[in-house]
Design a protein around this motif. Structure first.
Motif, PDB file in Angstrom:
ATOM      1  N   ILE A 109      44.955   9.384  26.139  1.00 48.83           N
ATOM      2  CA  ILE A 109      46.314   8.378  27.231  1.00 48.83           C
ATOM      3  C   ILE A 109      46.529   6.768  26.944  1.00 48.83           C
ATOM      4  O   ILE A 109      45.782   5.647  28.012  1.00 48.83           O
ATOM      5  N   TYR A 110      47.478   6.106  26.137  1.00 53.89           N
ATOM      6  CA  TYR A 110      48.146   4.809  25.918  1.00 53.89           C
ATOM      7  C   TYR A 110      47.721   3.917  27.180  1.00 53.89           C
ATOM      8  O   TYR A 110      49.125   4.477  27.942  1.00 53.89           O
ATOM      9  N   ILE A 111      47.704   3.268  28.232  1.00 51.78           N
ATOM     10  CA  ILE A 111      48.103   2.739  29.066  1.00 51.78           C
ATOM     11  C   ILE A 111      48.056   1.224  28.764  1.00 51.78           C
ATOM     12  O   ILE A 111      46.822   1.236  27.968  1.00 51.78           O
ATOM     13  N   PRO A 112      49.184   1.197  28.818  1.00 49.93           N
ATOM     14  CA  PRO A 112      50.905   0.897  29.953  1.00 49.93           C
ATOM     15  C   PRO A 112      51.417   2.153  29.498  1.00 49.93           C
ATOM     16  O   PRO A 112      51.470   2.122  28.550  1.00 49.93           O
ATOM     17  N   PRO A 113      52.702   2.810  29.946  1.00 55.71           N
ATOM     18  CA  PRO A 113      52.789   2.633  31.437  1.00 55.71           C
ATOM     19  C   PRO A 113      51.613   3.000  32.020  1.00 55.71           C
ATOM     20  O   PRO A 113      51.340   4.070  32.063  1.00 55.71           O
ATOM     21  N   LEU A 114      51.588   2.183  33.199  1.00 52.08           N
ATOM     22  CA  LEU A 114      50.187   2.915  33.779  1.00 52.08           C
ATOM     23  C   LEU A 114      50.220   3.826  35.210  1.00 52.08           C
ATOM     24  O   LEU A 114      49.165   4.884  35.180  1.00 52.08           O
ATOM     25  N   PRO A 115      51.491   4.519  35.575  1.00 54.08           N
ATOM     26  CA  PRO A 115      51.935   5.285  35.531  1.00 54.08           C
ATOM     27  C   PRO A 115      51.439   6.796  35.440  1.00 54.08           C
ATOM     28  O   PRO A 115      50.916   7.810  35.897  1.00 54.08           O
ATOM     29  N   LEU A 116      51.194   6.989  33.689  1.00 50.77           N
ATOM     30  CA  LEU A 116      50.434   7.557  33.356  1.00 50.77           C
ATOM     31  C   LEU A 116      48.765   7.846  33.123  1.00 50.77           C
ATOM     32  O   LEU A 116      48.636   9.323  33.203  1.00 50.77           O
ATOM     33  N   TYR A 117      49.181   7.164  33.973  1.00 50.01           N
ATOM     34  CA  TYR A 117      47.397   7.786  35.203  1.00 50.01           C
ATOM     35  C   TYR A 117      47.454   9.313  35.677  1.00 50.01           C
ATOM     36  O   TYR A 117      46.438  10.324  35.140  1.00 50.01           O
ATOM     37  N   TYR A 118      48.801   9.700  36.246  1.00 46.64           N
ATOM     38  CA  TYR A 118      49.052  10.506  36.987  1.00 46.64           C
ATOM     39  C   TYR A 118      49.290  11.990  35.681  1.00 46.64           C
ATOM     40  O   TYR A 118      48.895  12.951  36.567  1.00 46.64           O
ATOM     41  N   PHE A 119      49.933  11.817  34.940  1.00 44.83           N
ATOM     42  CA  PHE A 119      49.310  12.970  33.703  1.00 44.83           C
ATOM     43  C   PHE A 119      48.246  13.485  33.502  1.00 44.83           C
ATOM     44  O   PHE A 119      47.925  14.448  33.337  1.00 44.83           O
ATOM     45  N   ALA A 120      47.381  12.065  33.279  1.00 43.98           N
ATOM     46  CA  ALA A 120      45.741  12.582  32.970  1.00 43.98           C
ATOM     47  C   ALA A 120      45.623  13.708  33.689  1.00 43.98           C
ATOM     48  O   ALA A 120      44.768  14.809  33.665  1.00 43.98           O
ATOM     49  N   ARG A 121      45.742  12.922  35.357  1.00 45.57           N
ATOM     50  CA  ARG A 121      44.976  13.648  37.052  1.00 45.57           C
ATOM     51  C   ARG A 121      45.489  14.808  36.382  1.00 45.57           C
ATOM     52  O   ARG A 121      45.046  15.941  36.539  1.00 45.57           O
ATOM     53  N   MET A 122      47.195  15.634  35.974  1.00 44.91           N
ATOM     54  CA  MET A 122      48.151  16.294  36.518  1.00 44.91           C
ATOM     55  C   MET A 122      47.135  17.369  35.341  1.00 44.91           C
ATOM     56  O   MET A 122      46.772  18.782  35.369  1.00 44.91           O
ATOM     57  N   ILE A 123      46.808  17.283  34.059  1.00 44.68           N
ATOM     58  CA  ILE A 123      46.794  18.225  33.144  1.00 44.68           C
ATOM     59  C   ILE A 123      44.991  18.569  33.703  1.00 44.68           C
ATOM     60  O   ILE A 123      44.205  19.577  33.456  1.00 44.68           O
ATOM     61  N   LYS A 124      44.102  17.138  34.101  1.00 43.86           N
ATOM     62  CA  LYS A 124      43.133  18.041  34.509  1.00 43.86           C
ATOM     63  C   LYS A 124      42.646  19.146  35.939  1.00 43.86           C
ATOM     64  O   LYS A 124      41.796  19.714  35.267  1.00 43.86           O
ATOM     65  N   PHE A 135      43.471   1.593  28.021  1.00 44.25           N
ATOM     66  CA  PHE A 135      43.812   0.885  29.108  1.00 44.25           C
ATOM     67  C   PHE A 135      44.546  -0.561  27.499  1.00 44.25           C
ATOM     68  O   PHE A 135      43.433  -1.380  26.997  1.00 44.25           O
ATOM     69  N   GLN A 136      45.868  -0.755  26.998  1.00 40.57           N
ATOM     70  CA  GLN A 136      46.236  -1.774  26.000  1.00 40.57           C
ATOM     71  C   GLN A 136      46.558  -3.419  26.954  1.00 40.57           C
ATOM     72  O   GLN A 136      46.057  -4.513  26.372  1.00 40.57           O
ATOM     73  N   ASP A 137      46.759  -2.810  28.093  1.00 43.90           N
ATOM     74  CA  ASP A 137      47.532  -3.887  29.252  1.00 43.90           C
ATOM     75  C   ASP A 137      47.291  -3.993  29.909  1.00 43.90           C
ATOM     76  O   ASP A 137      46.794  -2.526  30.427  1.00 43.90           O
ATOM     77  N   PHE A 138      46.063  -5.077  31.215  1.00 45.20           N
ATOM     78  CA  PHE A 138      46.726  -4.641  32.214  1.00 45.20           C
ATOM     79  C   PHE A 138      47.646  -4.974  33.439  1.00 45.20           C
ATOM     80  O   PHE A 138      47.685  -5.688  33.591  1.00 45.20           O
ATOM     81  N   HIS A 139      47.648  -3.703  33.692  1.00 48.48           N
ATOM     82  CA  HIS A 139      48.846  -4.008  34.523  1.00 48.48           C
ATOM     83  C   HIS A 139      48.752  -3.327  36.202  1.00 48.48           C
ATOM     84  O   HIS A 139      47.430  -2.474  36.925  1.00 48.48           O
ATOM     85  N   PRO A 140      49.103  -4.302  37.275  1.00 48.56           N
ATOM     86  CA  PRO A 140      50.258  -5.125  37.523  1.00 48.56           C
ATOM     87  C   PRO A 140      49.472  -6.555  37.757  1.00 48.56           C
ATOM     88  O   PRO A 140      50.601  -7.090  37.140  1.00 48.56           O
ATOM     89  N   GLN A 141      48.540  -6.741  37.097  1.00 47.55           N
ATOM     90  CA  GLN A 141      47.758  -8.646  36.771  1.00 47.55           C
ATOM     91  C   GLN A 141      48.761  -9.326  36.056  1.00 47.55           C
ATOM     92  O   GLN A 141      49.184 -10.250  36.481  1.00 47.55           O
ATOM     93  N   TYR A 160      47.152   0.021  43.739  1.00 47.56           N
ATOM     94  CA  TYR A 160      46.590   1.090  44.097  1.00 47.56           C
ATOM     95  C   TYR A 160      46.275   2.529  42.836  1.00 47.56           C
ATOM     96  O   TYR A 160      45.368   2.794  43.143  1.00 47.56           O
ATOM     97  N   ILE A 161      47.107   2.471  42.526  1.00 48.75           N
ATOM     98  CA  ILE A 161      47.164   3.317  40.707  1.00 48.75           C
ATOM     99  C   ILE A 161      46.080   2.761  40.085  1.00 48.75           C
ATOM    100  O   ILE A 161      45.333   4.135  39.310  1.00 48.75           O
ATOM    101  N   GLU A 162      46.069   1.128  39.972  1.00 45.04           N
ATOM    102  CA  GLU A 162      45.326   1.463  39.531  1.00 45.04           C
ATOM    103  C   GLU A 162      43.515   1.472  39.383  1.00 45.04           C
ATOM    104  O   GLU A 162      43.031   1.560  38.220  1.00 45.04           O
ATOM    105  N   ARG A 163      43.798   1.149  40.893  1.00 45.17           N
ATOM    106  CA  ARG A 163      42.040   1.347  41.299  1.00 45.17           C
ATOM    107  C   ARG A 163      42.141   2.707  40.981  1.00 45.17           C
ATOM    108  O   ARG A 163      40.585   3.568  41.065  1.00 45.17           O
ATOM    109  N   LYS A 164      42.270   3.852  41.239  1.00 44.75           N
ATOM    110  CA  LYS A 164      42.556   5.301  41.110  1.00 44.75           C
ATOM    111  C   LYS A 164      42.359   5.949  39.926  1.00 44.75           C
ATOM    112  O   LYS A 164      41.084   6.440  39.530  1.00 44.75           O
ATOM    113  N   ALA A 165      43.012   4.980  38.835  1.00 46.30           N
ATOM    114  CA  ALA A 165      42.533   5.135  37.481  1.00 46.30           C
ATOM    115  C   ALA A 165      41.454   4.750  36.775  1.00 46.30           C
ATOM    116  O   ALA A 165      40.294   5.814  36.308  1.00 46.30           O
TER     117      ALA A 165
END
Length: 409
Positions: A109-124, A135-141, A160-165
């Motif tokens: 999974i290509y990040i960003p957008p960062l919320p796509l972490y939740y897609f990864a969690r859903m399929i898992k 991670f191609q870029d680091f958001h929100p930094q 918070y999402i970043e740390r979870k990811a």
């Protein structure tokens, strides 16, 4: 292996993300893997003019890659609506994923957008598919660095999402060694993080590099062409090119071309007209063939980042410039990851974005030293062959995937 790749932008859209994952998907296919891609329906503002009125199928096989598209609202220049789009993507993509009714060995999974972490969690959670977050870029930094994100509540949410990811990813890949440190400092497990550069298929790039007639078509054969080709956003610090162009305005045989589109394009257009910066030409995004024609016709290419950018990112265009043997002026913070790679490859000259006079001096230095330009260009190509070979990248990912599959079973 059955590999699922997820990216918000994919061909025929123009831009780094689309082609980085298209090339990587082809590399996987060439090595005998089955590859499916979930992505968004092509956005008109990211297409060639000739493609903007076309209708694209929701499911399509491109060069052996099964592409599955999702329709949703999309905007470019309204930050709030763009952010809202990013938060809706996980559920939209997951709905598409369930309709595929396929079982995959692994997801990338290509990040960003960062919320796509939740897609990864859903399929898992849905079927146990392990996932790699790339991670191609680091958001929100990066958004904080350039002043785009200022709302404290939103910053806390994104952090918070970043740390979870970082904590929950089965594996993480980043573009640089600095990225490993960055993720580790924010809770990532260093044993589950690897640095893999973006790569290119050199044999395919070389097909484009045969063409070199852009100067002739533009009527600038007698000009020294300096080009910036890429996204026009607040992250890039592109306005510094206008400043150096004003300094070098008396150098009548030097001309600058800015090729691309994005949030600050209109601002650039207004400045060029208002300040009468006649030695800068602005062109929209170009088809890939013409993009490489412009690069291949250029005497110098520019890589630029806003001086406030502190996150360890690498511009996607860098690999293309190296492949084309372009001497590079990197207008980036001197302690940035981009500066580190440019210096390590010895393929260009790094200049701080705050030092416009040095930028001008560097242009003149390279203009009068063809031997140095060729040397820098050759060094970039060599570094690319040794460190950014897409075949090697595919093998590196295979080893990661195999470990995740073995762990799952």
């Amino acid at each position: 292996m059955k590999i699922l790749m997820v990216v918000a932008y994919f061909v025929p859209e123009i831009g780094s993300a689309a082609h980085v994952y298209f090339d990587l998907a082809k590399a996987f296919v060439n090595r005998g893997h089955n590859v499916d891609v979930i992505t968004s329906y092509p956005r008109k503002f990211n297409l060639n003019k000739s493609d903007r009125e076309k209708n694209f199928p929701m499911d399509e096989n491109i060069d052996g890659i099964n592409v599955h598209r999702c329709k949703h609202s999309a905007v470019r220049d309204t930050l709030f609506l763009r952010g809202l789009e990013h938060f809706t993507l996980p559920r939209i993509y997951f709905k598409r994923y369930k309709k595929l009714n396929k079982k995959f060995d692994v997801g990338l999974i290509y990040i960003p957008p960062l919320p796509l972490y939740y897609f990864a969690r859903m399929i898992k959670r849905y079927d146990g598919t392990p996932f790699v977050l790339n991670f191609q870029d680091f958001h929100p930094q990066e958004l904080i660095d350039v002043g785009i994100m200022k709302n404290k509540a939103m910053i806390k949410l994104m952090e918070y999402i970043e740390r979870k990811a970082y904590k929950n990813a089965d594996f993480i890949t980043v573009l640089s060694n600095g990225g490993i440190k960055y993720v580790t400092n924010r809770g990532g497990d260093p044993a589950k993080i690897r640095h893999i550069y973006n790569g290119v298929i050199l044999s395919e790039i070389d097909k484009y590099l045969v063409k070199r007639d852009f100067k002739g078509r533009e009527g600038i054969d007698d000009k020294f062409l300096i080009t910036y080709a890429g996204i026009l956003s607040p992250f890039q610090g592109v306005e510094n090119i206008l400043e150096v162009a004003k300094i070098l305005k008396k150098e009548e045989n030097i001309i600058f071309y800015i090729v691309g589109d994005g949030m600050i394009r209109k601002k650039l257009e207004e400045r060029i007209e208002k300040e009468n910066i006649t030695n800068v030409k602005l062109l929209p995004f170009q088809p890939r063939e013409e993009y490489f024609n412009i690069i291949n016709s250029s005497d110098i290419s520019i890589v630029s980042l806003d001086i406030r950018m502190k996150a360890p990112c690498l511009p996607g265009k860098l690999v293309n410039l190296m492949a084309a043997k372009q001497p590079i002026i990197a207008l980036v913070p001197e302690d940035s990851e981009t500066a580190y790679v440019i210096n390590k490859a010895n393929c260009g000259i790094v200049v701080s974005p705050s030092n416009i006079n040095k930028f001008a001096d560097t242009i003149m230095k390279l203009k009068t030293n063809e031997k140095l330009r060729k040397e820098l260009g050759g060094n970039g190509r060599k570094f690319l062959q040794e460190n950014m070979n897409l075949e090697k990248n595919a093998i590196a990912y295979e080893k990661i995937f195999e470990k995740l599959i073995e762990k799952r079973t």
